[in-house]
Design a protein around this motif. Structure first.
Motif, PDB file in Angstrom:
ATOM      1  N   GLU A 288      -5.169 -45.808  29.702  1.00 54.91           N
ATOM      2  CA  GLU A 288      -5.261 -44.319  29.625  1.00 54.91           C
ATOM      3  C   GLU A 288      -6.592 -43.693  30.179  1.00 54.91           C
ATOM      4  OE1 GLU A 288      -4.910 -41.705  25.496  1.00 54.91           O
ATOM      5  OE2 GLU A 288      -3.398 -43.443  25.728  1.00 54.91           O
ATOM      6  N   LEU A 291      -6.589 -43.849  33.926  1.00 53.90           N
ATOM      7  CA  LEU A 291      -5.803 -42.860  34.348  1.00 53.90           C
ATOM      8  C   LEU A 291      -6.319 -41.330  34.195  1.00 53.90           C
ATOM      9  CD1 LEU A 291      -2.100 -43.918  33.230  1.00 53.90           C
ATOM     10  CD2 LEU A 291      -3.038 -43.858  35.480  1.00 53.90           C
ATOM     11  N   TRP A 302      -1.600 -43.504  40.415  1.00 48.94           N
ATOM     12  CA  TRP A 302       0.012 -43.446  39.955  1.00 48.94           C
ATOM     13  C   TRP A 302       0.104 -43.864  38.728  1.00 48.94           C
ATOM     14  CZ3 TRP A 302      -2.288 -44.195  44.671  1.00 48.94           C
ATOM     15  CH2 TRP A 302      -1.614 -43.454  45.756  1.00 48.94           C
ATOM     16  N   PRO A 303       1.182 -43.509  38.068  1.00 45.85           N
ATOM     17  CA  PRO A 303       1.196 -43.439  36.581  1.00 45.85           C
ATOM     18  C   PRO A 303       1.591 -45.007  36.578  1.00 45.85           C
ATOM     19  CG  PRO A 303       3.322 -42.294  37.691  1.00 45.85           C
ATOM     20  CD  PRO A 303       2.231 -42.157  38.438  1.00 45.85           C
ATOM     21  N   SER A 304       1.183 -45.544  35.505  1.00 44.04           N
ATOM     22  CA  SER A 304       1.339 -47.240  35.263  1.00 44.04           C
ATOM     23  C   SER A 304       1.964 -47.676  33.919  1.00 44.04           C
ATOM     24  CB  SER A 304       0.083 -48.057  35.210  1.00 44.04           C
ATOM     25  OG  SER A 304       0.353 -49.257  35.125  1.00 44.04           O
ATOM     26  N   GLN A 305       2.952 -48.438  34.062  1.00 47.43           N
ATOM     27  CA  GLN A 305       3.453 -48.996  32.974  1.00 47.43           C
ATOM     28  C   GLN A 305       3.084 -50.652  32.465  1.00 47.43           C
ATOM     29  OE1 GLN A 305       5.260 -47.797  30.362  1.00 47.43           O
ATOM     30  NE2 GLN A 305       6.804 -46.087  31.166  1.00 47.43           N
TER      31      GLN A 305
END
Ligand SMILES: *Cc1c(COP(=O)(O)O)cnc(C)c1O
Length: 366
Positions: A288, A291, A302-305
């Motif tokens: 978090e 980002l 880029w959104p990350s999981q």
């Protein structure tokens, strides 16, 4: 001419290039401390409980381990809620990828399909097995191109590889989308979902194909102990696959590739909820933070999981990586993934992540 004795696949082979080790960086830049955020390793190191178990098991290493690691296989099956007959443990999930290729793909005839800018091991091992490697373009903004994969398969396709969450983007496909892909594959083609980073998704049920694998019949799920369980150096991973395939994979492989310490560590790690939860906590918090902070520094993210973030700095990524190295911070320049403008940084401990952000700020403001 000795090279005439060497198979053409080997002569033209580009080997895997790991990042520099901590010791190499220290020597090259004259540094005393180095922070490594380049290989997506566990920021908390090795679980203290696993360390105890390893110390205790050391006096047994004169023995061969039990072939096929039945105790570990049982423990994995229980933890994942799948039948033990579906589980094959390996010397890292890399070994499972190699075994799958060697068991199902006919050299010179079959192909395997993946998308561009993906984990290099699939292509390397396919080529080494003499199997054609087909690559489809990614979707917009690096989206996993599941429809294009479905279009690229033919009756000679043995395996379709999807990494979810994806390395190096951090993007994840939803389980329902992957079920659609599995449903349209021709008979004989297997969907391999590499879930090396699945531990870091939220909520995992929406992303993981573990439950679906037990029902669908053409899905293989790969998992590893190298990331969330902090055991990269011991080499331990596994595949969950249809029982007929698991039987053949076990028949085809050399004995004892999972060593005795890895088996003990794996069993203990699966049982150590405290360390696992602490790992997720550090990763979620650090992710978090990255980002939020990277865009403030002028980077595209880029959104990350996953336990890492991909970003594009406003300067040359090569220069930024070099400047970070001088300051003792190792990140992954994605040139090797065919993305020379991008960088992948994994979440470290709180202080490590902050040290990275501070150094990056210094570099970008200079
Ligand atoms: C790290 C990683 C693995 C794990 O490989 P091991 O051989 O188990 O260490 C697998 N797949 C991907 C995409 C990875 O990034």
């Amino acid at each position: 001419m000795p090279s005439k004795r060497v198979r053409p696949e080997v002569l033209t082979f580009t080997p895997y290039v790991p990042g520099l080790s901590i010791d190499e960086i220290k020597a090259r830049y004259g540094l005393e401390t180095v922070i490594k955020l380049a290989s997506n390793e566990n920021p908390l190191g090795v679980s203290p409980i696993v360390q105890q178990v390893l110390a205790h098991a050391v006096d047994q290493v004169f023995r061969y381990p039990q072939n096929h690691s039945p105790r570990l296989t049982q423990a994995i099956a229980k933890a994942m809620g799948v039948p033990a007959e579906m589980v094959v443990a390996g010397n890292g999930s890399d070994e499972i990828i190699d075994l799958l290729l060697r068991v199902v793909a006919q050299p010179g005839q079959d192909n395997v399909v993946c998308y561009e800018h993906s984990f290099s091991m699939y292509a390397m091992m396919a080529r080494m097995c003499g199997v054609e490697y087909r690559e489809v373009p990614r979707g917009e903004d690096f989206r996993l191109p599941l429809e294009s994969l479905a279009e690229a398969v033919n009756h000679n396709t043995a395996l379709v590889f999807v990494t979810s969450p994806d390395n190096p983007t951090g993007l994840a496909a939803r389980a329902e989308e992957l079920m659609v892909l599995s449903g349209v594959l021709p008979p004989g083609a297997l969907l391999v979902v590499d879930e090396a980073y699945m531990d870091f998704t939220w909520p995992p049920e929406e992303y993981s194909m573990m439950n679906a694998a037990a029902e669908l019949g053409n899905v293989v799920v790969l998992r590893t102990f190298s990331k969330a369980y902090g055991l990269a150096g011991l080499r331990l991973g596994y595949g969950v696959m249809p029982v007929w395939l698991a039987d053949h994979v076990r028949r085809a492989r050399p004995p004892f590739t999972v060593n005795l310490l890895a088996e003990e560590a794996g069993i203990a790690a699966l049982d150590d909820d405290t360390f696992y939860s602490a790992t997720l906590e550090v990763v979620f918090t650090g992710r978090e933070r990255l980002l939020k902070r990277l865009p403030e520094l002028g980077c595209t993210v880029w959104p990350s999981q996953a336990n890492f973030v991909m970003f594009q700095p406003p300067l040359s990524a090569g220069v930024v990586c070099e400047e970070l190295l001088k300051r003792g911070i190792i990140v992954r320049h994605l040139k090797s993934f065919g993305l020379p403008a991008n960088i992948r940084v994994n979440v470290g401990t709180g202080p490590e992540t902050e040290a990275f952000l501070k150094a990056l700020e210094e570099i970008l403001n200079a």
